[in-house]
Write a protein that holds these residues in place. Structure first.
Motif, mmCIF file in Angstrom:
data_model
loop_
_atom_site.group_PDB
_atom_site.id
_atom_site.type_symbol
_atom_site.label_atom_id
_atom_site.label_comp_id
_atom_site.label_asym_id
_atom_site.label_seq_id
_atom_site.Cartn_x
_atom_site.Cartn_y
_atom_site.Cartn_z
ATOM 1 N N TRP A 84 0.944 -1.167 -0.069
ATOM 2 C CA TRP A 84 0.053 0.006 -0.023
ATOM 3 C C TRP A 84 0.942 1.193 0.081
ATOM 4 N N MET A 140 12.232 -1.617 4.328
ATOM 5 C CA MET A 140 11.824 -1.666 5.765
ATOM 6 C C MET A 140 10.602 -2.745 5.726
ATOM 7 N N TRP A 148 12.127 -6.244 7.565
ATOM 8 C CA TRP A 148 11.727 -6.211 8.782
ATOM 9 C C TRP A 148 10.238 -6.212 8.903
ATOM 10 N N LYS A 149 9.450 -6.382 7.929
ATOM 11 C CA LYS A 149 7.861 -6.341 7.711
ATOM 12 C C LYS A 149 7.134 -5.308 8.599
ATOM 13 N N VAL A 150 7.882 -3.917 8.263
ATOM 14 C CA VAL A 150 7.423 -2.647 8.957
ATOM 15 C C VAL A 150 6.308 -2.400 7.989
ATOM 16 N N ASP A 151 5.216 -1.833 8.650
ATOM 17 C CA ASP A 151 4.029 -1.386 7.945
ATOM 18 C C ASP A 151 4.356 -0.450 7.058
ATOM 19 N N THR A 158 2.098 1.126 4.971
ATOM 20 C CA THR A 158 1.317 2.473 4.526
ATOM 21 C C THR A 158 1.555 3.590 5.498
ATOM 22 N N LEU A 159 2.088 3.408 6.877
ATOM 23 C CA LEU A 159 2.340 4.470 7.682
ATOM 24 C C LEU A 159 3.766 5.214 7.364
ATOM 25 N N THR A 160 4.854 4.419 6.757
ATOM 26 C CA THR A 160 6.186 4.712 6.477
ATOM 27 C C THR A 160 6.059 5.663 5.093
ATOM 28 N N MET A 194 4.359 9.010 5.901
ATOM 29 C CA MET A 194 5.195 9.884 6.836
ATOM 30 C C MET A 194 6.300 10.578 5.782
ATOM 31 N N LEU A 195 6.915 9.708 4.958
ATOM 32 C CA LEU A 195 7.888 10.199 4.008
ATOM 33 C C LEU A 195 7.435 11.386 3.367
ATOM 34 N N TYR A 234 7.402 13.178 11.951
ATOM 35 C CA TYR A 234 7.069 12.479 10.939
ATOM 36 C C TYR A 234 8.268 11.504 10.833
ATOM 37 N N VAL A 246 8.266 7.030 11.876
ATOM 38 C CA VAL A 246 8.999 6.014 10.925
ATOM 39 C C VAL A 246 10.205 5.263 11.939
ATOM 40 N N LEU A 288 8.370 3.363 14.655
ATOM 41 C CA LEU A 288 7.549 2.142 13.984
ATOM 42 C C LEU A 288 8.388 1.006 13.829
ATOM 43 N N THR A 296 8.515 -2.767 15.455
ATOM 44 C CA THR A 296 8.399 -3.817 14.717
ATOM 45 C C THR A 296 9.328 -5.029 14.800
ATOM 46 N N ILE A 297 10.674 -4.347 14.781
ATOM 47 C CA ILE A 297 11.607 -5.227 14.804
ATOM 48 C C ILE A 297 11.576 -5.968 16.273
ATOM 49 N N ARG A 341 8.674 -8.858 16.238
ATOM 50 C CA ARG A 341 8.306 -9.686 15.494
ATOM 51 C C ARG A 341 8.422 -11.046 15.943
#
Lengths: 354, 317
Positions: free
Chosen positions: A86, A138, A142-145, A147-149, A152-153, B281, B285, B288, B292-293, B296
């Motif tokens: 996404w 990411m 690491w499976k970082v979500d 939609t957010l990253t 935010m960027l 912002y 990032v 988050l 997550t790390i 997990r």
């Protein structure tokens, strides 16, 4: 009586073409209700909007001007959505494309002037690709979500562009206007009708290449599989991590190209007005076109028409230009509600007594 | 000491809208529904609250209208994602796109004729800051006791929200629907009803968060008033591990960034404003990614509800 849903074996082709068209009509009706509450005659208003966007060649060329970046960002977003990544960061990737292109145009002028345009667009694409690559890595590693990253960027990219044109890149001869110096005239992307420019042909060619790659090549089929059934893809030896990163680099490059083309053909400098919201409209385009690259071209023109038509509304009858955005925003609801008809068969059963 | 008190004061004020919205989204996501429309619902909440207060002069009406707006939008999301089994990510995104566009339109339409129908630049009633006598003079603690009513209300709502979720039967049903709707349905819980209820409740709280922006934090309407707060809320829910009590720390952290940023800008630092504004912002990032790390490997108290974002139907096998 009871409503029973049964999953279809394959998505119904007829319904999946009909649903976007019906959705558009429904969003016009809902928009009409908003207009009626604003004491405007919906029918007249839509006629104004249509004329403003498609009424004559000048109007149509302005619609094309907005459609070109929408096509490219729409293609980029669709690509990422295909693997269910996404990416809502097209806006930031677009801004980085503009920054990269402007950087070459402004600070690499020792290059031969013929090389400036292609090279600057290439750098813009790379910048967009890197900006999409960060959340992609990411996610893949690491499976970082995402939609957010990705979102935010966007803010980070926009603030960085602001820093550039208010700060170090600001044109000293610009009377305090927030923008860089203009690019060398010889390096501008040529126009062919009003302000409509060659970016249109670039976008169309890319759409056809993407269509071919996605439907006719091994890589394209792997992408399909990652999106539809990642477990099966993994069993068949598809490297999913690489798939995600490659698709996102490409997705970011397309949005970056949109930003680069916009500054090279329209603004001719990095300036305040380049931040446009195209990256968000791209999400609507991707979903409306059902992720089909060719359909995305037409949907982009339609969405651009809503934006230009909205601007006309403001000028002609003083209604806020945001009306175009309202209709765009309304589009996805009937579309989402309609998906159930493409994926399920609906039967009404008589309830049996137990 | 004075500086700490001032910073904390601004932190709490900035964190209030975030915390309301985070509590709302925690409840929604606990039922297994992911609603990415927070930004749009907050925006519409902020707009309706200000419009109603401007028209009626009644703060309570404004807050209720904002909750109604947030609740209606959330109801649409519940309909699409529960009944129509639509993609929850896209449905939430559409709420945000629609909400921001519609709020921008209405903001140029609902104002008085003499302001060319614009709401921008108008002032209306706002929540006054009420200082608690005696206790409000103690350093540091006073920061908590010189706030507006909506903030004071949170001191009660947060413990209640925690208690309801972890210590009541209804809270248990809610959590089980988010973890495993099939099992929940098997023991006779109405999954559809729970998902609708808490999605709408969540939307109402998000709308209330938006109301705090226009009625207390930065009184008055301006386009883009939420400035990405709705998205930070989505991140705060993850940081909190879907726990209402822990949501407080996230809201204070991000409210604090606002406060420090404001302070530094006022003091005139060498860092350009653009880079200071990037801080929330970028921090989202980074935190988050770190969260997550760290979480997990196995299921911890910070893990997401297992069924989050998936649709459910009894007929599916």
């Amino acid at each position: 009586m009871r409503i029973v849903l049964a999953k279809r074996e394959t998505r119904s082709q007829i319904i999946s073409t009909l649903v976007p068209i019906i959705s558009f009509l429904v969003s016009l009706i809902l928009g009409g209700i908003v207009l009626a509450f604003s004491k405007a005659n919906p029918l007249d208003t839509y006629v104004y909007m249509f004329r403003g966007a498609f009424g004559n060649w000048m109007a149509f060329s302005e619609t094309l001007v907005k459609a070109i970046p929408l096509m490219l960002t729409g293609l980029g977003v669709s690509l990422a959505f295909r693997i269910r990544f996404w990416n809502i960061g097209a806006e930031g990737q677009y801004v980085w494309g503009a920054i990269g292109t402007a950087w070459v145009m402004l600070y690499w002028q020792f290059l031969p002037v013929q090389a400036l345009l292609p090279f600057s667009l290439l750098v813009g694409m790379t910048a967009g690709a890197i900006w999409a690559g960060i959340p992609a890595v990411m996610k893949a590693v690491w499976k970082v979500d995402e939609t957010l990253t990705t979102l935010m960027l966007n803010y980070v990219a926009i603030l960085f562009a602001e820093y550039l044109y208010y700060g170090p890149w600001r044109d000293p001869k610009g009377y305090g206007f927030p923008g860089s110096e203009p690019f060398p005239r010889e390096a501008w992307l040529p126009r062919f009708l009003g302000r409509a420019h060659w970016g249109l042909f670039i976008a169309i060619i890319i759409a056809f290449i993407l269509f071919f790659v996605l439907t006719r090549t091994k890589w394209g089929l792997e992408i399909q599989m990652i999106g539809k059934n990642p477990d099966a893809a993994r069993c068949l030896g598809v490297n999913i991590k690489w798939g995600i990163i490659m698709v996102l680099l490409l997705s970011g490059a397309l949005s970056g190209l949109a930003g680069g083309i916009e500054v090279a053909a329209i603004a001719h400098r990095l300036q305040k007005g380049i931040i446009s919201g195209y990256g968000y409209t791209a999400i609507i385009i991707a979903w409306m076109s059902q992720l089909n690259p060719i359909a995305a071209l037409f949907v982009a023109i339609l969405m651009a028409g809503l934006l230009v038509g909205g601007d006309q509304l403001q000028m002609m009858i003083g209604l806020p230009a945001a009306m175009g955005l309202v209709i765009q925003g309304l589009l996805l609801f009937p579309l989402l509600a309609g998906t159930i008809f493409t994926e399920y068969k609906i039967r009404i059963k008589k309830t049996k007594e137990v | 000491m004075q500086l700490i008190t001032t910073l904390l004061l601004v932190t709490i004020r900035a964190g209030t809208s975030l915390l309301y919205a985070t509590l709302g989204e925690v409840y929604t996501e606990r039922s297994g529904i992911l609603n990415l429309g927070v930004e749009g619902m907050m925006m519409m909440g902020a707009l309706t609250a200000f419009t109603v207060v401007y028209r009626t002069g009644n703060l309570l009406f404004g807050v209720l209208a904002a909750m109604l707006a947030g609740g209606c939008m959330a109801l649409l999301h519940a309909f699409l994602s529960v009944s129509m089994r639509a993609n929850q990510v896209v449905s939430g995104l559409s709420l945000t796109l629609f909400g921001t566009g519609f709020a921008s339109y209405l903001g140029q339409r609902l104002g008085p004729a003499e302001n060319s129908f614009n709401l921008t630049g108008l002032t209306g009633e706002r929540f006054p800051i009420i200082k608690i006598p005696f206790l409000g003079d103690i350093p540091v603690l006073s920061a908590f006791l010189q706030q507006d009513v909506l903030t004071y209300l949170l001191y009660i709502i947060v413990p209640l929200a925690w208690f309801y979720l972890y210590r009541t039967r209804d809270g248990l049903s809610l959590r089980s629907v988010g973890e495993n709707p099939r099992t929940a349905a098997a023991v006779g819980i109405n999954v559809t009803k729970i998902r609708y209820t808490y999605t709408v409740l969540g939307g109402m709280l998000v709308g209330l968060g938006g109301a705090h922006l226009t009625l207390a934090y930065t009184p008055g309407w301006s386009e883009n008033i939420t400035g990405g707060r709705g998205w930070i809320v989505i991140a705060l829910v993850i940081f909190s591990g879907w726990n209402p009590a822990r949501a407080v720390f996230g809201a204070i952290l991000f409210g604090g960034i606002n406060a420090v940023q404001y302070r530094m800008q006022a003091a005139g630092t060498v860092i350009p404003a653009s880079f200071l504004n990037m801080a929330p912002y970028l921090l989202t990032v980074i935190v988050l990614a770190a969260m997550t790390i760290l979480s997990r490997k196995k299921k911890t108290s910070f893990s997401s509800p297992s069924a989050l974002g998936t649709s459910f139907s009894i007929e599916d096998k």
